[in-house]
Design an enzyme around this catalytic site. Structure first.
Site, short mmCIF file in Angstrom:
data_model
loop_
_atom_site.label_atom_id
_atom_site.label_comp_id
_atom_site.label_asym_id
_atom_site.label_seq_id
_atom_site.Cartn_x
_atom_site.Cartn_y
_atom_site.Cartn_z
N LYS A 79 6.45 -3.41 57.47
CA LYS A 79 5.00 -4.77 56.77
C LYS A 79 6.19 -6.33 56.58
O LYS A 79 7.34 -6.40 56.93
CB LYS A 79 5.03 -4.58 55.68
CG LYS A 79 3.92 -5.31 54.47
CD LYS A 79 3.88 -5.05 53.03
CE LYS A 79 3.11 -5.42 52.41
NZ LYS A 79 2.82 -5.23 50.97
N SER A 154 -1.51 -4.49 49.48
CA SER A 154 -1.42 -5.18 50.39
C SER A 154 -1.16 -4.80 51.69
O SER A 154 -0.55 -5.82 53.04
CB SER A 154 -0.68 -6.76 50.10
OG SER A 154 0.80 -6.33 49.82
N SER A 178 0.77 -1.55 45.99
CA SER A 178 0.54 -1.69 47.45
C SER A 178 0.67 -1.23 48.80
O SER A 178 0.47 -1.02 49.64
CB SER A 178 1.19 -3.36 48.16
OG SER A 178 0.54 -4.59 47.43
N1 GLN Z 1 -3.42 -5.37 44.24
C1 GLN Z 1 -2.28 -5.61 43.70
C2 GLN Z 1 -2.61 -7.24 43.21
O1 GLN Z 1 -2.96 -7.97 44.29
C3 GLN Z 1 -1.10 -5.11 44.04
C4 GLN Z 1 -0.81 -5.81 45.42
C5 GLN Z 1 0.28 -5.65 45.28
O2 GLN Z 1 1.26 -4.31 45.10
N2 GLN Z 1 2.01 -5.86 46.67
O3 GLN Z 1 -1.34 -8.34 43.44
#
Ligand code: GLN
Length: 476
Positions: A79, A154, A178
């Site tokens: 990532k 994400s 994410s």
């Molecule tokens: N969808 C969540 C957010 O927008 C989680 C994001 C994540 O785990 N990095 O914060």
């Protein structure tokens, strides 16, 4: 023979027994990337040259008859918020578009030390803020199961690469879901370890009390192998735990006899898609038929998890993102004086969602509102943690959906941030409590889209959820 769709443990056997070479395997992955990447868009950067160097080292080792490590010679993607020395690390943000880290993140360094072959850096929502990769400043990744749909986020690039055959395994990060949500949307295994289990050194900070790195893989066995590689204390991250790391391959035993699995009633309420609910109840029945005991339970503060998360995470993000000031890190847009330079830089280079979080976070932290928002959220965090502590008095693991629905269409939620935030209802409580959680594929819905269930474990008890996940997988 097509190699790009095999698991790491299958490929390890083929490599060690000289049935294939690392060169062949890596060439197969890159040719798959050449074939599908223009449709999927999982990557932000490809690292062909670096891969070639590692390939040679691995093949030399094999030809000398030496034993190779479990993930040696296996192509992986990372990532793009995990620092890689000499390789651009953008966080899918214009502000870091040309940032080349001078050091490796520990989690990646451990894979590199094993001679895993990095093929590239994977797309994400800008600074990992989002659940669809639509917040990437560069492009949206498409779900390999349906190109009109999001891969989740994400870590959307990380999940799509594994599902689309563009990497054998990948690393993602999980602050509120994410790793698990994109894994569920793309039909792969995604594991968020206990907070502190994997070093966050070199993971670009989003919300430091919640962030954790973990694997996305094709099966549970590969997941155990990657966990073995990346877990453990690191002097460079004071929040990494000194607790001993078990050998996670010991959990690859198909047995859940007597295991107590909790089903929290708050995760089966309005807003959950009927097909998802049925799928999860079927998983529970399956576990029961394999000898586990299903226990209905309550996690009473679940309702407050989204509000709590969307105060704590933005507050920490607002603080962490102060460093992008046009001076010490990343891009700079000039101005008449220093204040104007900083304003121009942040205005032009941060995307809309990142700005929204910075504003929410600074508001929640500001004098006069601190007690009402940030401090209150911390208190509720304690209540949510206590819910889990109480529940784990009676059960060994907790079973829930990973997401309230299957992958949604690209563009379907972009106009309504609140709707997008509500997608995280099943995953954020796990980060708030710092617990390990895994998403495991459990079939498809009527549109042929993957569904996933989540298993939540006690702190530092990754082993038990891994074993339960393995048992389910083997029963199919
Ligand atoms: N969808 C969540 C957010 O927008 C989680 C994001 C994540 O785990 N990095 O914060």
């Amino acid at each position: 023979m097509a190699l790009y769709n095999k698991t790491a443990h299958e490929l390890h056997e083929l490599l060690q027994t000289k049935k294939i070479s690392a060169a062949e395997l890596t060439a197969d992955i890159f040719s798959r990337i050449d074939e599908v990447e223009n449709k999927i868009g999982a990557y932000l950067t490809l690292t062909r040259d670096k891969a070639t160097v590692t390939v040679k080292a691995v093949d030399d080792k094999i030809s000398r008859g030496e034993k190779i490590a479990p993930l040696e010679g296996i192509p992986c993607g990372i990532k793009d918020n995990i620092c890689t020395k000499g390789i651009r690390t953008t966080c899918a943000s214009k502000i870091l578009e040309n940032f080349i880290p001078p050091y490796d993140a520990t989690a990646y360094a451990k894979l590199a030390a094993q001679n895993s072959i990095i093929v590239g850096k994977l797309n994400l929502d800008e600074f990992a803020m989002g659940g669809s990769t639509e917040n990437s400043a560069f492009h949206t990744t498409h779900n390999p199961h349906d190109l009109e749909r999001v891969p989740g986020g994400s870590s959307g690039g990380s999940a799509a690469a594994v599902a689309g055959g563009e990497a054998i395994f990948t690393l993602g990060s999980d602050t509120g879901g994410s790793i698990r949500q994109p894994a569920s949307f793309c039909g792969v295994v995604g594991f968020k370890p206990t907070y502190g289990r994997v070093s966050r050194y070199g993971l670009v900070a989003f919300a430091s009390s919640l962030d954790q790195i973990g694997p996305l893989t094709r099966d549970v066995t590969d997941c155990a192998l990657v966990l073995n590689a990346i877990c453990g204390h690191d002097d460079m991250d004071s929040t990494s735990t000194a607790a001993p790391v078990p050998d996670f391959t010991k959990s690859l035993v198909a047995n859940v006899k007597g295991l107590k699995i909790g089903l929290p009633k708050e995760y089966f309420v309005k807003g959950i898609d009927a097909e998802v609910e049925t799928a999860i109840r079927d998983v529970a029945k399956k576990f029961e038929s394999l000898g586990a005991e299903i226990v209905e339970l309550s996690l009473p503060h679940t309702d407050y998890a989204i509000s709590t998360y969307y105060l704590i995470a933005p507050a920490e993000a607002a603080t962490n993102l102060e460093r992008y000031d046009g001076v010490s890190y990343g891009a700079r847009v000039d101005g008449a004086d220093v204040v104007e330079m900083m304003t121009n830089t942040r205005t032009e280079k941060f995307g809309a969602e990142v700005k929204r979080r910075i504003m929410i976070g600074n508001y929640a932290l500001s004098a006069g509102y601190y007690d009402a928002y940030y401090l209150k959220a911390l208190k509720v965090r304690t209540l949510i943690q206590k819910d889990f502590t109480d529940a784990f008095q009676n059960v060994d693991v907790i079973l829930t959906p990973t997401t309230p629905n299957a992958a949604f269409k690209i563009g379907e939620m972009t106009s309504d941030p609140l709707k997008m935030y509500l997608q995280d209802i099943c995953t954020v409580p796990v980060n708030i409590a710092g617990l390990p959680g895994v998403s495991v594929p459990c079939g498809v819905n009527k549109n042929n889209l993957p569904l996933g269930f989540q298993l939540i474990g006690k702190a530092l008890d990754e082993a038990t959820i891994l074993q339960a996940a393995f048992t389910y997988e083997q029963s199919l």
